[in-house]
Design an enzyme around this catalytic site. Sequence first.
Site, PDB file in Angstrom:
ATOM      1  N   ASP A  10       0.816  -1.218   0.000  1.00 42.26           N
ATOM      2  CA  ASP A  10       0.000   0.000   0.000  1.00 42.26           C
ATOM      3  C   ASP A  10       0.846   1.263   0.000  1.00 42.26           C
ATOM      4  O   ASP A  10       0.627   2.182   0.805  1.00 42.26           O
ATOM      5  CB  ASP A  10      -0.939   0.010   1.211  1.00 42.26           C
ATOM      6  CG  ASP A  10      -1.770  -1.253   1.329  1.00 42.26           C
ATOM      7  OD1 ASP A  10      -2.223  -1.755   0.291  1.00 42.26           O
ATOM      8  OD2 ASP A  10      -1.954  -1.746   2.464  1.00 42.26           O
ATOM      9  N   GLU A  40     -11.311   1.680  -3.412  1.00 42.09           N
ATOM     10  CA  GLU A  40     -10.596   2.066  -2.189  1.00 42.09           C
ATOM     11  C   GLU A  40      -9.320   2.814  -2.563  1.00 42.09           C
ATOM     12  O   GLU A  40      -9.057   3.093  -3.735  1.00 42.09           O
ATOM     13  CB  GLU A  40     -10.261   0.826  -1.349  1.00 42.09           C
ATOM     14  CG  GLU A  40      -9.444  -0.206  -2.087  1.00 42.09           C
ATOM     15  CD  GLU A  40      -9.367  -1.544  -1.350  1.00 42.09           C
ATOM     16  OE1 GLU A  40     -10.102  -1.719  -0.352  1.00 42.09           O
ATOM     17  OE2 GLU A  40      -8.596  -2.415  -1.780  1.00 42.09           O
TER      18      GLU A  40
END
Length: 926
Positions: free
Chosen positions: A422, A595
């Site tokens: 991420d 997301e």
Amino acid sequence: MLKLAQIPSNRFIISTLASVLLMGCSPAITNVPNESQVLKSNVFSIDSVPPLKSLVDFPVGVAVPADPYAHSLLISSERQEVVETHFNSLTAENIMKMMFLQPEPNKFAFTHADALVEYAHQKNMIMHGHALVWHTQSPKWMNDYQGSKDDFKALLKNHISTVAGHFAGKLASWDVVNEAFLDDGTASNPTKYRETIWYNNIGPEYLEMAFRLAREADSEVDLYYNDYNLVNNDSKIDRVVKMLEDFQQRNVPIDGIGFQVHIDTDTPSIKNIKEAFSKVVKRGVKVRVSELDIAVNQSEQYSELTEEVSTLQRQRYAEVVDAYMDVVPEHLRGGITLWGISDSDSWIPGFRKRADWPLLFNEKFQNKPALVGMAEGLTGQTPNPKTVEFDWFEYQGMDEIFSEPMPEGQYQNPVISGFFPDPSITRKGDDYYIAVSSFAYNPGVPILHSRDLVNWKLVGHALTNQKQLDLRGNQVSQGVYAPTIRYHDGLFYMITTAVYGGGNFFVTAEDPAGEWSEPYWLPEIGGIDPDIFFDDDGKVYIAHNDAPVGEPLYEGHRAIWMWEYDLAAKKVIKDSGRVIVNGGVDLAKQPIWIEAPHIYKIDGWYYLMCAEGGTADQHSEVVFRAKNINDPFIPYSGNPILTQRDLADDRINPITTAGHADLVQTPQGDWWAIFLATRAYDQRFYNTGRESFLLPVTWNNGWPHILEQGKAIPHRLPKPAINNSLDIDEKQTGNFIWRDEFDGQKLNVNWNTLRSFYSGWYELADGKMNITPAPIDLTSLKQPVFLSRRQQHMTYQVTTGLALPQSTDISAGLVAFQNEFYHYYLGVKKIGDGKFQLFLERTKDKNASEPRKIIKQVEISAKNDQQLVLEISGDKADISFAYQIADGEKITLAANLDGKILSTAIAQGFVGTMLGIHSRIESTDK
């Protein structure tokens, strides 16, 4: 004033004699050993703990309820039996506080307090008064009182003089003022005094006034200042000591400091506790542990007190009490008081709204292992097993894809290998910084630094203490999710989500490699993956993933929300939230898991990039844009701008799961994307976790493109046109050897612990890593004794050298760890003189009744001073284990076992395999 009779101070003699003398007079004690038995065993068991008060020559007390409470000590025979057996000092939990003693103006009510004091005297106990001045339990009429400063001084004088005068000669000590300091200051109160009716109307001099009035009323009683968080807040204890020094210089009467030690099994460290005690000892006044209890269920994961937790609590009580005995000299020991008799009397369940069992006796007033620990601490028999000594640790990566020489002018993907998922990127001048998620590992949110975008150095972490992050009780793939890092107006901002740890928040720092601020929490912001965007008009926006408006239309239906944020006021602007993407690029196609939003303003357009498809083989990156930030964000017709989901499964050396990207522009004007992807074997398996990759960004008709659809992510490609670099001493990609000789002053930045920041179990000393085992295995949701670093290659070897354990109760060794339910432990434990058992434990099924299983073991012979070398080697789906004694031959214990259980496909979750050292207590005296 009543005082304890003086008895011999030798802790061991006291324990043995007391256990003999009191056998016949205490119904609460059974099977008490005689003197020779104690001398032989030097250890207490749960059914043979002598009276605590007999073990030392200072007050061992307990806070008790009194009338008019239904569970009053005065009407409870069970409580009386425990109290009269173990304690020689009483503190009234409530009945001597202001609201009880002066419920109406100038009308004092001493009946119930007098009854408790009389009981204490009848039982030859001393009485401690708690508390003359405390803001929390003052009567309503006092809180509502209006008057001048002189009026409040008169009010305070009347109360203290009357109460202290009433009890003069009947008490051994008083908490004169309770909790006068804040943990930290505020903008309106930088002096950090608590804003009570006394501080607000008299000023800080009310503390001096209270102590002088108490001494005038009782010339013999010991006077204490009492507060909480003194053992885990350096700033607060320093302010208390500063007050103490000021009092001493000006002859303000004060005899000691009371430490409220309401702690848990994880924090604070014993080192911190000792340092706090020492600061007061140096001033020559008494140290009193005024309120002691040790919580065990702070993460609310237990419905009952387990054997594992009981053992931890016992050890913690022993360590804390032993720390007191070690640091505080005999003449300055004001005593130790438990804050409650039994678990049913504890304040924690009612105040914290959770089950807990923090005291020495259970709800049936039966002995707990914690009582044993208390006795062990008082007598210097702390049950600390011998430490295990690790000499070195080495990791070597040997991936075939990295083995060919790097052509001039090219770089290697991934740019950051292993579990660094991420990624988010920002730039300050010529310096680039990446933040990645860390889940339940500590420290939280690794920060990496580069000057050329391809060579990265791990320089620190954004979350480095318990105040910023509390992950106790979290599973490995809970905790800190995807961060965003941004640089704005001289400050770095890192915004993220602590799943099951408080929600969304951000922290700031001037130097991302240094200390970051405490969190600014965002309670209005739900969901995960927050982004912070600084517009050029001065406005600030936070975008994030959350549920859509109304009921989700299908599994995986999510939305991207955006809120305006007031940076100066540090708060979300009310009612500013709106959905800017519902579902994904095309709601009619039921896209899933939109997301990881990031907003940019480029050439007059607002761009919104998001991940779509879930962070597995359907992962992708999509983009939207709007001319005005309040306009609808329109999806790009050429989406996705990055994915690998449309490629053949059987391709060679596949890079999969690509998405979750962030953009950065170089000073030369070029755009680059950092994103997560994985290197798979057997089509879909990867043990290394989600890694960080880099690709150039091109622009087509005002839209960014990261990779042409249908094209595989290249492992090697031309470097960015940047003539700058960092000195990198520890590589993060390619094949390399990483070795820690444990010869530094502090823990290497690559090491991680799980959940808690407590670090009292490891110590670097004399070129060794000394580990103190705990009764916690790797399946526990507490903090195991486990130091780990990332597996960064498909093919690797990890080795460590350790001294053979010298206790039959402990094991130590190497671990390959994916999560609580999927890991291997190659351990060794002593089974006799010169005999050791080497074992391989596998945990692979969370649904099994006994997921832990020893699958291989062998007895080895070795001299106690010989070093044992342990080895774990992995090659994609295979994992092997070996050992070597001193300079002997390397012996394979088990070869080519199932390494796929360490893959995300099998173990599930969001992390990668971690490799490290572990130690645990294998058995204890129950």
